[in-house]
Scaffold this motif. Structure first.
Motif, PDB file in Angstrom:
ATOM      1  N   PHE A  44      56.255  30.517  -3.441  1.00  0.00           N
ATOM      2  CA  PHE A  44      55.302  29.419  -3.360  1.00  0.00           C
ATOM      3  C   PHE A  44      55.890  28.138  -3.954  1.00  0.00           C
ATOM      4  O   PHE A  44      55.722  27.055  -3.380  1.00  0.00           O
ATOM      5  CB  PHE A  44      53.995  29.776  -4.069  1.00  0.00           C
ATOM      6  CG  PHE A  44      52.974  28.678  -4.009  1.00  0.00           C
ATOM      7  CD1 PHE A  44      52.266  28.456  -2.838  1.00  0.00           C
ATOM      8  CD2 PHE A  44      52.746  27.853  -5.095  1.00  0.00           C
ATOM      9  CE1 PHE A  44      51.333  27.428  -2.758  1.00  0.00           C
ATOM     10  CE2 PHE A  44      51.825  26.825  -5.024  1.00  0.00           C
ATOM     11  CZ  PHE A  44      51.110  26.613  -3.858  1.00  0.00           C
ATOM     12  N   ALA A  45      56.582  28.294  -5.096  1.00  0.00           N
ATOM     13  CA  ALA A  45      57.177  27.101  -5.719  1.00  0.00           C
ATOM     14  C   ALA A  45      58.135  26.431  -4.739  1.00  0.00           C
ATOM     15  O   ALA A  45      58.103  25.210  -4.537  1.00  0.00           O
ATOM     16  CB  ALA A  45      57.890  27.472  -7.014  1.00  0.00           C
ATOM     17  N   GLY A  46      58.976  27.249  -4.111  1.00  0.00           N
ATOM     18  CA  GLY A  46      59.917  26.703  -3.131  1.00  0.00           C
ATOM     19  C   GLY A  46      59.176  26.065  -1.959  1.00  0.00           C
ATOM     20  O   GLY A  46      59.515  24.967  -1.508  1.00  0.00           O
ATOM     21  N   ALA A  47      58.134  26.758  -1.492  1.00  0.00           N
ATOM     22  CA  ALA A  47      57.362  26.258  -0.355  1.00  0.00           C
ATOM     23  C   ALA A  47      56.694  24.935  -0.708  1.00  0.00           C
ATOM     24  O   ALA A  47      56.627  24.012   0.112  1.00  0.00           O
ATOM     25  CB  ALA A  47      56.305  27.279   0.062  1.00  0.00           C
ATOM     26  N   PHE A  48      56.228  24.838  -1.960  1.00  0.00           N
ATOM     27  CA  PHE A  48      55.543  23.630  -2.398  1.00  0.00           C
ATOM     28  C   PHE A  48      56.492  22.428  -2.367  1.00  0.00           C
ATOM     29  O   PHE A  48      56.168  21.378  -1.809  1.00  0.00           O
ATOM     30  CB  PHE A  48      54.976  23.830  -3.801  1.00  0.00           C
ATOM     31  CG  PHE A  48      54.225  22.639  -4.307  1.00  0.00           C
ATOM     32  CD1 PHE A  48      52.941  22.382  -3.864  1.00  0.00           C
ATOM     33  CD2 PHE A  48      54.804  21.771  -5.210  1.00  0.00           C
ATOM     34  CE1 PHE A  48      52.245  21.276  -4.307  1.00  0.00           C
ATOM     35  CE2 PHE A  48      54.118  20.662  -5.670  1.00  0.00           C
ATOM     36  CZ  PHE A  48      52.831  20.422  -5.216  1.00  0.00           C
ATOM     37  N   PHE A  85      48.832  29.961  -1.331  1.00  0.00           N
ATOM     38  CA  PHE A  85      49.401  30.892  -2.305  1.00  0.00           C
ATOM     39  C   PHE A  85      48.941  32.315  -2.012  1.00  0.00           C
ATOM     40  O   PHE A  85      49.725  33.263  -2.023  1.00  0.00           O
ATOM     41  CB  PHE A  85      49.014  30.496  -3.731  1.00  0.00           C
ATOM     42  CG  PHE A  85      49.634  31.395  -4.763  1.00  0.00           C
ATOM     43  CD1 PHE A  85      50.983  31.303  -5.064  1.00  0.00           C
ATOM     44  CD2 PHE A  85      48.876  32.358  -5.408  1.00  0.00           C
ATOM     45  CE1 PHE A  85      51.576  32.142  -5.989  1.00  0.00           C
ATOM     46  CE2 PHE A  85      49.460  33.215  -6.333  1.00  0.00           C
ATOM     47  CZ  PHE A  85      50.808  33.106  -6.628  1.00  0.00           C
ATOM     48  N   ILE A  86      47.651  32.471  -1.720  1.00  0.00           N
ATOM     49  CA  ILE A  86      47.129  33.799  -1.390  1.00  0.00           C
ATOM     50  C   ILE A  86      47.849  34.335  -0.149  1.00  0.00           C
ATOM     51  O   ILE A  86      48.217  35.513  -0.079  1.00  0.00           O
ATOM     52  CB  ILE A  86      45.598  33.747  -1.191  1.00  0.00           C
ATOM     53  CG1 ILE A  86      44.928  33.489  -2.549  1.00  0.00           C
ATOM     54  CG2 ILE A  86      45.080  35.023  -0.563  1.00  0.00           C
ATOM     55  CD1 ILE A  86      43.444  33.220  -2.488  1.00  0.00           C
ATOM     56  N   PHE A  88      56.499  29.382   4.347  1.00  0.00           N
ATOM     57  CA  PHE A  88      55.221  28.818   3.912  1.00  0.00           C
ATOM     58  C   PHE A  88      55.291  27.319   3.650  1.00  0.00           C
ATOM     59  O   PHE A  88      54.263  26.677   3.454  1.00  0.00           O
ATOM     60  CB  PHE A  88      54.667  29.598   2.721  1.00  0.00           C
ATOM     61  CG  PHE A  88      53.942  30.836   3.163  1.00  0.00           C
ATOM     62  CD1 PHE A  88      52.618  30.770   3.564  1.00  0.00           C
ATOM     63  CD2 PHE A  88      54.606  32.056   3.230  1.00  0.00           C
ATOM     64  CE1 PHE A  88      51.956  31.893   4.020  1.00  0.00           C
ATOM     65  CE2 PHE A  88      53.953  33.187   3.689  1.00  0.00           C
ATOM     66  CZ  PHE A  88      52.620  33.105   4.085  1.00  0.00           C
ATOM     67  N   ALA A  89      56.506  26.765   3.645  1.00  0.00           N
ATOM     68  CA  ALA A  89      56.634  25.307   3.518  1.00  0.00           C
ATOM     69  C   ALA A  89      55.837  24.621   4.629  1.00  0.00           C
ATOM     70  O   ALA A  89      55.239  23.564   4.419  1.00  0.00           O
ATOM     71  CB  ALA A  89      58.096  24.890   3.582  1.00  0.00           C
TER      72      ALA A  89
END
Ligand SMILES: Nc1ncnc2c1ncn2[C@@H]1O[C@H](COP(=O)(O)OP(=O)(O)OP(=O)(O)O)[C@@H](O)[C@H]1O
Ligand SMILES: [Mg+2]
Lengths: 269, 214
Positions: B26-30, B149-150, B95-96
């Protein structure tokens, strides 16, 4: 066409004689046969207008006549299709850092205030100087407080815009623009979203600015302001400037049919 | 049933791996998703095209296919990394595009007058985006980002298919050992529900705190 000729003659007269209120300063803003269309719609058509240093020009006209578009072209929030705009001796930059620098020198006050909703009143005023002009924060804060004092909202400095009345928000917006030390201020109907009792407090600030020698282009139908502060009134119709003149002369004896019609509609309200 | 309960620790470690994968992914996607959005709204046309292409490509391939290609294709291309790293990177890349859509919606929710006011005081595109637009956009994005995130947490279970030992991978292994599919997978499901509930709760809190000052 006939009107255009009349306009040009007027302008020359204003530049040289006038009633003593027209400044003899150099031309700060020069709009030269600017046209702008949105699709098929002609928003500005061959508009010519010179604004001198220290001069206050009030722009009038019916809804849709191109007043906002004219203002927005001056700081390039809108691009022009043809013609040229010269500000402070230079053609308006196309883009990038040069354009940002131009905009920093031209203050703009919007009808809907547009204060940064996530920043306090003080931060709204400090943001430009610190980010754009790289003024040290302490210095910027000090000046912001002085400006908030000047527009009468110093006591609200730690509030958020949503917590202020419309009149207070608009005065903060003026302070935000002034914090950049602009050479020219554009006002696009600064009081038309305000309740009557708040209009006065904003107009008083604007009159004060005019008295202090700020060069201003103000779109407003507030005749009181035009009479008190304007050196010149410009009347627009369908994207053209059809009449310019001194405020008193314009309001008491407009020369064009369109201006007479227009004045009778705003006087009736 | 009894046997499975003995392996709670083993499953919990799987949940831990799932969480690590999800947080990293998620951090990377964010970061990548925000960057993609900036590319898609910036005035430089080639960047806009690249941003749009990226989103279109990644959104139209199933994550599992992408994961398999990534895990088995990369070694062929001479790049070797652990299965865990491969999946985390894969989740981030995939997810990005979802983050990008959420950020774009957030930006569109910020009134256009805010950007005009920023430009009018001389801010550059980057300054107005960074100090005026994005901070306001993120306020409206807490819930959508929590949903992304979910999505990452649930999709991380696909790692089981390529041999990552996360929660579902371990659940399958227990099931194979004891032939107890119902209790094992119920436990795994409970693990996911726990995480997603916690995320939803947290998002609600954050949302409220952001709404106070404005
Ligand atoms: N972004 C735009 N896209 C399309 N048409 C536009 C746009 N902005 C303005 N126009 C049109 O251009 C014309 C001039 O608009 P402008 O806003 O300059 O008028 P105005 O004199 O400021 O009117 P008002 O008194 O209602 O503010 C109008 O017909 C308007 O509908
Ligand atoms: Mg207008």
């Amino acid at each position: 066409m006939v009107d255009d000729a009349g306009t040009t003659a007027d302008r020359t007269a204003d530049d040289t004689a006038g009633n003593g209120t027209v400044p003899s300063g150099r031309v700060l803003l020069s709009i030269e046969s600017v046209s702008k269309r949105f699709g098929d719609l002609v928003a500005l058509s061959e508009v010519d207008l010179d604004v001198h240093e220290g001069e206050v020009v009030v722009v009038l006209g019916a809804s849709g006549s191109g007043k906002s578009t004219l203002c927005r072209c001056v700081n390039r929030l809108e691009t022009v299709d043809s013609g040229r705009i010269v500000f402070d001796g230079r053609d308006l930059p196309q883009e990038g850092a040069a354009l940002a620098a131009l905009r920093a020198d031209v203050g703009m006050v919007f009808q809907s205030f547009n204060l940064f909703a996530h920043k306090t009143v003080l931060e709204n005023v400090v943001l430009g100087p610190t980010r754009v002009r790289k003024v040290p924060r302490a210095e910027a804060v000090e000046e912001a407080r002085a400006l908030l004092d000047r527009v009468g909202v110093r006591d609200k400095e730690s509030r958020y815009p949503a917590e202020l009345s419309g009149g207070q928000q608009q005065r903060v917006a003026i302070a935000r623009a002034l914090a950049m030390h602009p050479k020219l201020m554009l006002f696009d109907e600064p009081t038309s979203a305000l309740d009557p009792e708040m209009i006065r407090e904003v107009l008083d600030v604007m009159v004060g600015l005019a008295r202090d020698g700020m060069t201003m282009v103000a779109v407003t139908h507030e005749m009181g302001f035009a009479r008190r502060a304007a050196d010149r009134v410009v009347f627009m119709d369908h994207g053209r400037i059809v009449e310019t003149g001194e405020p008193d002369a314009f309001f008491t004896a407009p020369r064009t049919e369109r201006a007479r019609d227009f004045l009778s509609t705003i006087l009736r309200h | 049933m009894h046997e499975v309960v003995h392996h709670l620790g083993y499953l919990a470690a799987g949940l831990g791996t799932t969480l690590e994968l999800s947080l990293l992914g998620f951090a990377g996607a964010f970061v990548l998703g925000t960057l993609l959005t900036v590319m898609r709204v910036c005035p430089i046309v080639p960047l806009r095209v690249v941003g749009t292409l990226y989103v279109e490509v990644f959104r139209n391939v199933p994550l599992l296919a992408f994961l398999v290609l990534f895990v088995f294709g990369l070694p062929d291309a001479g790049i070797t990394c652990s299965l865990f790293t491969s999946e985390a990177v894969c989740l981030a890349l995939y997810f990005a595009t979802y983050v990008c859509e959420a950020v774009r919606a957030g930006i569109n929710a910020v009134p256009v007058g805010q950007a005009e006011a920023a430009r009018a005081i001389g801010m550059t595109f980057g300054q107005s985006l960074g100090t005026v637009i994005l901070p306001q956009a993120f306020r409206t994005m807490v819930q959508p980002l929590a949903n992304v995130f979910i999505g990452v947490v649930l999709s991380s279970s696909l790692g089981a298919a390529v041999g990552v030992s996360e929660l579902i991978g371990r659940t399958q292994w227990l099931d194979l050992q004891y032939d107890e599919p119902v209790p094992t997978f119920l436990l795994a499901a409970a693990g996911y529900v726990l995480v997603t509930l916690a995320v939803a709760l947290l998002a609600g809190r954050v949302q409220k705190r952001m709404a106070v000052r404005r």
